[in-house]
Design a protein around this motif. Structure first.
Motif, PDB file in Angstrom:
ATOM      1  N   UNK A  59       0.812  -1.217   0.000  1.00 18.60           N
ATOM      2  CA  UNK A  59       0.000   0.000   0.000  1.00 18.60           C
ATOM      3  C   UNK A  59       0.848   1.270   0.000  1.00 18.60           C
ATOM      4  N   UNK A  60       2.053   1.223   0.546  1.00 16.09           N
ATOM      5  CA  UNK A  60       2.950   2.379   0.416  1.00 16.09           C
ATOM      6  C   UNK A  60       3.370   2.568  -1.044  1.00 16.09           C
ATOM      7  N   UNK A  61       3.572   1.470  -1.767  1.00 15.48           N
ATOM      8  CA  UNK A  61       3.886   1.576  -3.196  1.00 15.48           C
ATOM      9  C   UNK A  61       2.701   2.182  -3.947  1.00 15.48           C
ATOM     10  N   UNK A  62       1.493   1.776  -3.601  1.00 17.35           N
ATOM     11  CA  UNK A  62       0.298   2.355  -4.224  1.00 17.35           C
ATOM     12  C   UNK A  62       0.258   3.866  -3.966  1.00 17.35           C
ATOM     13  N   UNK A  63       0.590   4.273  -2.751  1.00 15.58           N
ATOM     14  CA  UNK A  63       0.625   5.696  -2.426  1.00 15.58           C
ATOM     15  C   UNK A  63       1.697   6.445  -3.199  1.00 15.58           C
ATOM     16  N   UNK A  64       2.874   5.846  -3.326  1.00 13.95           N
ATOM     17  CA  UNK A  64       3.952   6.471  -4.096  1.00 13.95           C
ATOM     18  C   UNK A  64       3.539   6.624  -5.560  1.00 13.95           C
ATOM     19  N   UNK A  65       2.883   5.612  -6.104  1.00 10.31           N
ATOM     20  CA  UNK A  65       2.402   5.739  -7.491  1.00 10.31           C
ATOM     21  C   UNK A  65       1.353   6.845  -7.602  1.00 10.31           C
ATOM     22  N   UNK A  66       0.545   7.008  -6.581  1.00  9.28           N
ATOM     23  CA  UNK A  66      -0.397   8.130  -6.570  1.00  9.28           C
ATOM     24  C   UNK A  66       0.348   9.452  -6.642  1.00  9.28           C
TER      25      UNK A  66
END
Length: 129
Positions: free
Chosen positions: A51-58
């Motif tokens: 989920x941190x990767x998802x946030x970084x992609x955001x």
């Protein structure tokens, strides 16, 4: 809607998913998974990392909203990632591990992937964000 605004919405989509998964962990686990998932240290490490990767992609989609210089690379990575999420989450739902909410999240990501492909393939007319 302009591509810039749409990319800001894509960023928001990712931030909402990340926030829900990281700040409401119990709710996330009960609404996303159709099976009991023990919140062991290893599971939580993978959960937070994903989920941190998802946030970084955001964050990257937000950058792409205002920077033509990085847009194509970000959109390519986003297209691949969102398509992979759709496939993995759909398989999880078919196998009885994921819930309809998981499928809806994957389907939403597939819609974003389609939009990203459209942006990558459309003819460029100047540098309008």
């Amino acid at each position: 809607m302009t591509p810039s605004l749409m990319l800001r919405l894509a960023a928001l989509w990712n931030f909402i998913g990340t926030g829900g998964a990281l700040f409401f962990v119990d709710l996330h686990f009960t609404t996303f998974y159709a099976v009991d998932v023990p919140q062991t240290a290893g599971v939580m490490l993978v959960h937070r990392t994903l989920w941190l990767i998802v946030g970084v992609l955001g964050l990257c989609y937000g950058i792409a909203a205002s920077s033509l210089r990085y847009r194509d690379g970000i959109l390519l990575v986003g297209t691949i990632g969102k398509t992979m999420v759709f496939v993995v989450w759909t398989v999880a739902v078919v196998q009885g591990v994921g819930t309809p909410l998981m499928f809806a999240g994957g389907a939403g990501d597939l819609v974003w992937a389609g939009y990203f492909v459209w942006l990558l393939r459309r003819p460029r007319r100047g540098h309008i964000l």
